[in-house]
Enzyme design. Sequence first.
Site: not given
Ligand code: HSE
Length: 450
Positions: A59, A215
């Site tokens: 890949r 986050k």
């Molecule tokens: N799974 C995350 C989202 C991806 O849906 O925002 C980005 O961090």
Amino acid sequence: MQIDLSKETYMKPIQVGLLGIGVVGSGTFNVLKRNHSEIERRAGRAIEITMVADLDTERARAAVGPDVTVVGDARAVIANKDIDIVIELIGGYGIAKTLVLEAIAAGKHVVTANKALLAVHGTEIFAAASAKGVMVAFEAAVAGGIPIIKALREGLTANRIEWIAGIINGTTNFILSEMRSKGLDFAAVLQEAQRLGYAEADPTFDIEGVDAAHKATIMSAIAFGIPVQFGKAYVEGITQLSSQDIKYAEQLGYRIKLLGIAKRRPEGIELRVHPSLVPTKRLIANVEGAMNAVMVQGDAVGTTLYYGKGAGSEPTASAVIADLVDITRLHTADAAQRVPHLAFQPNAMSDLPILPMAQVVTSYYLRLRVADQTGVLAKVTGILAEADISIDAVLQRESDEVGGSEANQTDLIILTHDCTEARMDAALVRMQALPTVLQNIVRIRKEELA
Ligand code: HSE
């Protein structure tokens, strides 16, 4: 103006090793290649991915072509003396943590999109990087292509930041948007989000609010100069939300969003992720689909809003490459001249605690399925009054779900003003105990974001 690439001033390209070439890795490779001259004009020298490690070497080879060294062992990249920067795009806190620490120990600068790793182990990783004099850059870890780390750490550096509220998970925002606009159930929309590739490998991280909490934790550290403390974040996802509540909220002038909130209070920091009603008139309430947006309130600047794609190949690559350029410009600078990892100087971090949820102050949406009898509303509002919780609005609705033998039931929807979570918890226990309250009370927090 072109930079002078004559022999006298030519600098050899910065060499980058990439660990993990999935969606974001190949996006990074492609954007770097496509925009190489524009990026070189900005960075002052060329930036090239010269080595890629991926367990799936076929890949990797298909993604980067014949001119790049492809290996199956990430440690071969870290051991390569010519590599200046290692990009970690493996994810998770298992092998990724080991490799990031090994890359730092080998004197490599690190760029990572790994929010989970930094939210949980950031303190250890940043300390190791500072001790070694290398940079760990992570713009891609929060809100994908939106340069929110740069904005918080540098653009807003004059401000005392008061609060941050963000839609920082695209999967859940997509699900909530579809539930609202199409009246669909949660489960059906989740499958669609997975098919479109927004969801994490383990979608429970998305729908249970964990990804957003990673986050929010990182942003709280940068905004307030506190350590990353994911373990102290309150985390609640969207799995319990019904389209009925989304509809009632709409009738009251609100949309329901999964918000990541970090708020400064005199006694500490609120750090929480949960579904929230947001007034429809706020711009952020109108962020739909998989898009992300972050509101930041600073004392000098007022309210600012950052909007864009929070995931995907090239949007996330945009953030990864911004970090590569930053490092390229700064890697020869004295470490003391660099922007600190968490915006504040490491010896000037605050010990403001993360507040327990009981001390959080917010307003609420409550929905009570009650017997449609005289005096029920008075009993419920009486309990709220005794708890000193002020009511903002009351709505009584015949639920779509009510019919047949349940025809003598009704939904009572109450919006409150601000109170502590502890006070609301106590009032909820008393309301739930009323014999005329027939189902579990739905409680959703509400943020005016004014
Ligand atoms: N799974 C995350 C989202 C991806 O849906 O925002 C980005 O961090």
